[in-house]
Design an enzyme around this catalytic site. Structure first.
Site, PDB file in Angstrom:
ATOM      1  N   ASN A  56      21.059  -7.826 -27.207  1.00 39.38           N
ATOM      2  CA  ASN A  56      20.938  -7.050 -28.449  1.00 39.38           C
ATOM      3  C   ASN A  56      21.083  -7.877 -29.724  1.00 39.38           C
ATOM      4  O   ASN A  56      21.271  -7.326 -30.808  1.00 39.38           O
ATOM      5  CB  ASN A  56      21.948  -5.888 -28.451  1.00 39.38           C
ATOM      6  CG  ASN A  56      23.377  -6.392 -28.382  1.00 39.38           C
ATOM      7  OD1 ASN A  56      23.612  -7.603 -28.313  1.00 39.38           O
ATOM      8  ND2 ASN A  56      24.327  -5.483 -28.396  1.00 39.38           N
ATOM      9  N   ASP A 131      36.644  -9.635 -11.419  1.00 41.06           N
ATOM     10  CA  ASP A 131      37.908 -10.308 -11.688  1.00 41.06           C
ATOM     11  C   ASP A 131      39.019  -9.263 -11.759  1.00 41.06           C
ATOM     12  O   ASP A 131      38.827  -8.198 -12.348  1.00 41.06           O
ATOM     13  CB  ASP A 131      37.802 -11.029 -13.044  1.00 41.06           C
ATOM     14  CG  ASP A 131      38.200 -12.484 -12.948  1.00 41.06           C
ATOM     15  OD1 ASP A 131      39.356 -12.725 -12.578  1.00 41.06           O
ATOM     16  OD2 ASP A 131      37.373 -13.352 -13.249  1.00 41.06           O
ATOM     17  N   ASP A 233      43.129 -13.099 -10.390  1.00 42.56           N
ATOM     18  CA  ASP A 233      43.406 -14.089 -11.428  1.00 42.56           C
ATOM     19  C   ASP A 233      44.905 -14.366 -11.510  1.00 42.56           C
ATOM     20  O   ASP A 233      45.701 -13.437 -11.679  1.00 42.56           O
ATOM     21  CB  ASP A 233      42.934 -13.516 -12.772  1.00 42.56           C
ATOM     22  CG  ASP A 233      43.200 -14.449 -13.934  1.00 42.56           C
ATOM     23  OD1 ASP A 233      42.369 -15.331 -14.175  1.00 42.56           O
ATOM     24  OD2 ASP A 233      44.243 -14.297 -14.605  1.00 42.56           O
ATOM     25  N   GLU A 291      42.801 -16.880  -6.727  1.00 40.19           N
ATOM     26  CA  GLU A 291      42.733 -18.031  -7.630  1.00 40.19           C
ATOM     27  C   GLU A 291      44.090 -18.719  -7.631  1.00 40.19           C
ATOM     28  O   GLU A 291      45.112 -18.069  -7.815  1.00 40.19           O
ATOM     29  CB  GLU A 291      42.430 -17.578  -9.064  1.00 40.19           C
ATOM     30  CG  GLU A 291      42.228 -18.755 -10.001  1.00 40.19           C
ATOM     31  CD  GLU A 291      42.873 -18.624 -11.378  1.00 40.19           C
ATOM     32  OE1 GLU A 291      43.738 -17.767 -11.569  1.00 40.19           O
ATOM     33  OE2 GLU A 291      42.489 -19.407 -12.246  1.00 40.19           O
ATOM     34  N   HIS A 358      34.721 -21.488 -15.166  1.00 38.87           N
ATOM     35  CA  HIS A 358      34.837 -21.363 -16.627  1.00 38.87           C
ATOM     36  C   HIS A 358      36.093 -22.022 -17.192  1.00 38.87           C
ATOM     37  O   HIS A 358      36.290 -22.007 -18.407  1.00 38.87           O
ATOM     38  CB  HIS A 358      34.818 -19.873 -16.980  1.00 38.87           C
ATOM     39  CG  HIS A 358      36.018 -19.167 -16.420  1.00 38.87           C
ATOM     40  ND1 HIS A 358      36.231 -19.003 -15.065  1.00 38.87           N
ATOM     41  CD2 HIS A 358      37.100 -18.625 -17.029  1.00 38.87           C
ATOM     42  CE1 HIS A 358      37.377 -18.381 -14.869  1.00 38.87           C
ATOM     43  NE2 HIS A 358      37.922 -18.142 -16.042  1.00 38.87           N
ATOM     44  N   ASP A 359      36.958 -22.535 -16.333  1.00 35.94           N
ATOM     45  CA  ASP A 359      38.171 -23.222 -16.804  1.00 35.94           C
ATOM     46  C   ASP A 359      38.055 -24.734 -16.678  1.00 35.94           C
ATOM     47  O   ASP A 359      39.035 -25.454 -16.907  1.00 35.94           O
ATOM     48  CB  ASP A 359      39.387 -22.774 -15.972  1.00 35.94           C
ATOM     49  CG  ASP A 359      39.742 -21.328 -16.208  1.00 35.94           C
ATOM     50  OD1 ASP A 359      39.507 -20.839 -17.334  1.00 35.94           O
ATOM     51  OD2 ASP A 359      40.248 -20.682 -15.276  1.00 35.94           O
TER      52      ASP A 359
HETATM   53  C1  NOJ Z   1      42.852 -18.024 -15.090  1.00 35.03           C
HETATM   54  C2  NOJ Z   1      41.534 -17.735 -15.727  1.00 35.03           C
HETATM   55  O1  NOJ Z   1      40.520 -18.292 -14.938  1.00 35.03           O
HETATM   56  C3  NOJ Z   1      41.582 -18.286 -17.115  1.00 35.03           C
HETATM   57  O2  NOJ Z   1      40.326 -18.287 -17.743  1.00 35.03           O
HETATM   58  C4  NOJ Z   1      42.577 -17.479 -17.894  1.00 35.03           C
HETATM   59  O3  NOJ Z   1      42.712 -18.037 -19.182  1.00 35.03           O
HETATM   60  C5  NOJ Z   1      43.948 -17.464 -17.206  1.00 35.03           C
HETATM   61  N1  NOJ Z   1      43.863 -17.277 -15.782  1.00 35.03           N
HETATM   62  C6  NOJ Z   1      44.774 -16.352 -17.747  1.00 35.03           C
HETATM   63  O4  NOJ Z   1      44.243 -15.121 -17.323  1.00 35.03           O
END
Ligand code: NOJ
Length: 587
Positions: A56, A131, A233, A291, A358-359
Site C-alpha cells: 500500500n 512466532d 521466542d 529458539e 532476522h537477528d
Molecule cells: C529473539 C528475537 O528473535 C529477537 O528479534 C527479539 O528481539 C528478542 N527475542 C526479544 O523478543
C-alpha cells in the site's frame, strides 16, 4: 553453458533415482521408518514481514504484500513459512513487543488479510508457523497497563515487581537497555519491573498460573484458525527464581554466559510439559521450535526428547554465537559444533540447521564471501550446506538471492533497538563510537532486515513509498527479477537444491559422518541411509583446496555442483575450486 547446466541436472536426476534401489542397510535410528514427521522433512523459509513486500505504499511490508508473492514462495519449493510476529505492537522491537496477542498489527493489515494469506498458503501446500513471543509482552499491553496502575491491581502479578522499600533490586543484565539494566523504576507504584529485553518489553510472570492459562488459550485461538505451529521466542528465559539471586559478577557484560544463567530457570521444563499437555498434545500435527535451547547439546535435548513431551525442534545458538566471521573463528571450530550436536541427536530428538535469521547479519557476509567475485558462488555453497545437513532447514528470506550486509555508516540509518540502545549506552560512557559502528557493519542484525530486492527499479520493487529501512544499493544487479531469467543464478540453484533434498530422504534422515575434521578449508561429510551414501564437500575458502575423504573417489559420480561446469582435471574428485560445493554419490 546452458546445455551443460541441463545435462548436469539430468545426470543428477538419473543418478539419484538409480541409486535409490540399492539394498545395503545402514542403521540410522533417526530414519523415516523409525519416526517420520513432516516437520523433519520440511524446508522452512522465514519471512520478516516488515521487509518482505509492501502493498500500500506506506514503506512497510504487509500481509497483502506476502499474498502477492505466494506464487513466488510456491516456486521456491519450500514447505512452510515461519512468519516473524505480525500481532499488534508499538514496534519498539519490530513486533517482538506485543500489545495484543489476538489482533494484527495495523501496519501489516487486518485479520481478514491474515485469513486470506493463510488460505492462500494452504492452497499451495505451504504451512504457516507463527512466532510465539511470551517471555515478555509490550508495556502497552492491557495487562501491563493494569499491572502498573496500582500494587493491588488484579494483573499486578502478571509481571515481576520489586518494591522500592526493599532497596535496589539485585542486578540483572538486559539486552536492549541503554544502561544494560533489566530493572526499571516505575514511579506510579514506587517499584521496579523486570525486562530482560527493552524497557518496553516487561517479562511475563510464568510462575503465575493465570498467565499460563491466558497464553495457552491464546495459542489455541491461533491453532484453531488452522496455523501449523509455533516458534517459541526466548522461551528459555521464561522461568525465573522470583528471589532473584545476584547475577555472578564475572558474567556481567557477557551475553553468551548470561544466556546460560538466565536460560535454565527452575520450572522451565515443567511449563513446557504443561504447555504440551494443555495445548500441543491436542493438535498432534503441529510443530514447535525452541529458539535458544540451553547451553549444550544435552540441554537442547531436554527441550525436544520425545519421551519428555515438550517441543519438537531445538534451535540452538552455538553455531551463530561463535563469532563475527568464519575467517576469525575458523571452519574447524564451526564443524566441531555441528558434529557435537549431531552426535547427541543421532538417535532421538531433532535439530534445526540454519545460518541466518532476522537477528543475524546476512549468511553470505558472515560465513561466505560477499565480494563481487565470490558472492554468488559462496551463497550457493552455503545453501548446499544447510540443505544437506541432518535437521530441519530454516532459511532466511533474501538469502535465496544472495543478499548481503548493507553496512550502514551512520547511527541514524539504524532502526534496531539493539544497535541504537547499545550505541547510546556507549555514548553515555564516552566509549569509542567509531569502532562500535565499524563493528556493527559486520555484526548488526539490521544487515539482514533491509527490504527484499525484487527488481532493479526504485526501492527494489519493495515499495512505491519511502522504505522504513534503506534498500541495499546492490539491488541494481542483485534482485529476484534478474535471477529468475538466469538458469545459473543463486535463486535457481536454491530451487534445485531444495528439490534435491526433497527427493532424497538420505539428506533428511541419513546418518551424518564428519570426514577430514581438521581440514581448515573444506567441510566434508557423508550422509547415509538404506544403502545410499552421499558425500558432501564444501570449500569455505577463496582458494583451491583439497580434502582427504579417507576412501577413493575415483569412480564416484558428481550429483551436484555449484559451478556451471565440472572441473575436468579433477580426476580424484578431491580438488575443490574457491567456494565449490559438490554432492557426490558413493558406492
Ligand atoms: C529473539 C528475537 O528473535 C529477537 O528479534 C527479539 O528481539 C528478542 N527475542 C526479544 O523478543
Amino acid at each position: 553453458m546452458k546445455n551443460n547446466f541441463i545435462k548436469t541436472t539430468l545426470i543428477i536426476t538419473l543418478l539419484l533415482s538409480v541409486n535409490m534401489s540399492k539394498s545395503q542397510v545402514v542403521v540410522a535410528k533417526n530414519s523415516p521408518e523409525m519416526d517420520k514427521k513432516w516437520w523433519k522433512e520440511a524446508v522452512i523459509y522465514q519471512i520478516y514481514p516488515r521487509s518482505f513486500k509492501d502493498s500500500n505504499g506506506d514503506g512497510i511490508g504487509d500481509l497483502k504484500g506476502i499474498i502477492s508473492k505466494l506464487d513466488y514462495l510456491k516456486s521456491l519449493g519450500i514447505d512452510a513459512i515461519w512468519l516473524s510476529p505480525i500481532y499488534e505492537s508499538p514496534n519498539d522491537d519490530n513486533g517482538y513487543d506485543i500489545s495484543d496477542y489476538r489482533d494484527i498489527m495495523k501496519d501489516f493489515g487486518t485479520m481478514q488479510d491474515f485469513d486470506l494469506m493463510l488460505k492462500g498458503m494452504h492452497e499451495r501446500g505451504i504451512k504457516l508457523i507463527m512466532d510465539l513471543v511470551v517471555n515478555h509482552s509490550s508495556d502497552e499491553h492491557e495487562w501491563f497497563k493494569q499491572a502498573r496502575s496500582s500494587r493491588d491491581n488484579k494483573f499486578r502479578n502478571y509481571y515481576y515487581w520489586w518494591p522500592a522499600e526493599k532497596g535496589t533490586p539485585p542486578y540483572r543484565w538486559s539486552w536492549f537497555d541503554v544502561n544494560s539494566n533489566a530493572w526499571k523504576y516505575d514511579a506510579q507504584t514506587d517499584s521496579y519491573y523486570l525486562h530482560y529485553f527493552s524497557a518496553k518489553q516487561p517479562d511475563l510472570n510464568w510462575n503465575n498460573p493465570e498467565v499460563r492459562t491466558e497464553i495457552y488459550d491464546m495459542m489455541k485461538y491461533w491453532l484453531d484458525k488452522g496455523i501449523d505451529g509455533f516458534r517459541l521466542d526466548a522461551f528459555q528465559f521464561a522461568s525465573k527464581d522470583p528471589s532473584f539471586p545476584e547475577l555472578p559478577k564475572e558474567i556481567v557484560g557477557h551475553p553468551v554466559e548470561i544466556i546460560k544463567f538466565y536460560g535454565n530457570g527452575p520450572h522451565l521444563h515443567d511449563y513446557l510439559q504443561e504447555m504440551n499437555r494443555e495445548v500441543l498434545s491436542k493438535y498432534p500435527n503441529v510443530m514447535t521450535v525452541a529458539e535458544g535451547a540451553g547451553d549444550s547439546p544435552k540441554a537442547a535435548m531436554k527441550f525436544v526428547d520425545p519421551e519428555r513431551k515438550e517441543l519438537n525442534i531445538a534451535y540452538h545458538f552455538e553455531s551463530v554465537d561463535i563469532g563475527k566471521h568464519i575467517n576469525d573463528f575458523g571452519l574447524v571450530n564451526y564443524k566441531e559444533i555441528f558434529s557435537r550436536y549431531d552426535q547427541e541427536f543421532k538417535d532421538k530428538g531433532w535439530l534445526s540447521i540454519f545460518m541466518a535469521n532476522h537477528d543475524q547479519p546476512r549468511m553470505v557476509s558472515k560465513f561466505g564471501n560477499d565480494t563481487p567475485e565470490f558472492r554468488e558462488l559462496s551463497s550457493k555453497m552455503l545453501t548446499t550446506f544447510v540443505m544437506t545437513m541432518r535437521g530441519t532447514t530454516f532459511y532466511y528470506n533474501g538469502d535465496e538471492l544472495g543478499m548481503s550486509n548493507i553496512r550502514f555508516d551512520n547511527i541514524d540509518d539504524y532502526n534496531d533497538v539493539d544497535t541504537r540502545n547499545a550505541y547510546f549506552g556507549l555514548k553515555q560512557k564516552g566509549g569509542d563510537l567509531a569502532a562500535f559502528l565499524e563493528d556493527k557493519k559486520q555484526t548488526s542484525r539490521e544487515n539482514s532486515r533491509t527490504p527484499i530486492q525484487w527488481n532493479a527499479g526504485e526501492n527494489a520493487g519493495f515499495t512505491t513509498g519511502k522504505p522504513w529501512l534503506k534498500v541495499n544499493e546492490n539491488h541494481r544487479f542483485l534482485n529476484a527479477e534478474v535471477q529468475e531469467n538466469d538458469p545459473n543464478s543463486v535463486l535457481n540453484y536454491f530451487r534445485k537444491i531444495v528439490k534435491l533434498r526433497k527427493e532424497n530422504p538420505v539428506l533428511v534422515y541419513g546418518k551424518y559422518t564428519l570426514l577430514d575434521k581438521d581440514n581448515p578449508n573444506v567441510y566434508c561429510y557423508t550422509r547415509e541411509l538404506d544403502g545410499k551414501k552421499l558425500l558432501i564437500a564444501l570449500n569455505f575458502s577463496e582458494n583451491n583446496a583439497t580434502y582427504e575423504p579417507g576412501f577413493s573417489l575415483e569412480k564416484a559420480k558428481i550429483n551436484s555442483n555449484n559451478y556451471s561446469e565440472l572441473f575436468v582435471d579433477n580426476k580424484n574428485n578431491t580438488i575443490l575450486r574457491p567456494y565449490e560445493a559438490m554432492i557426490i554419490e558413493i558406492n
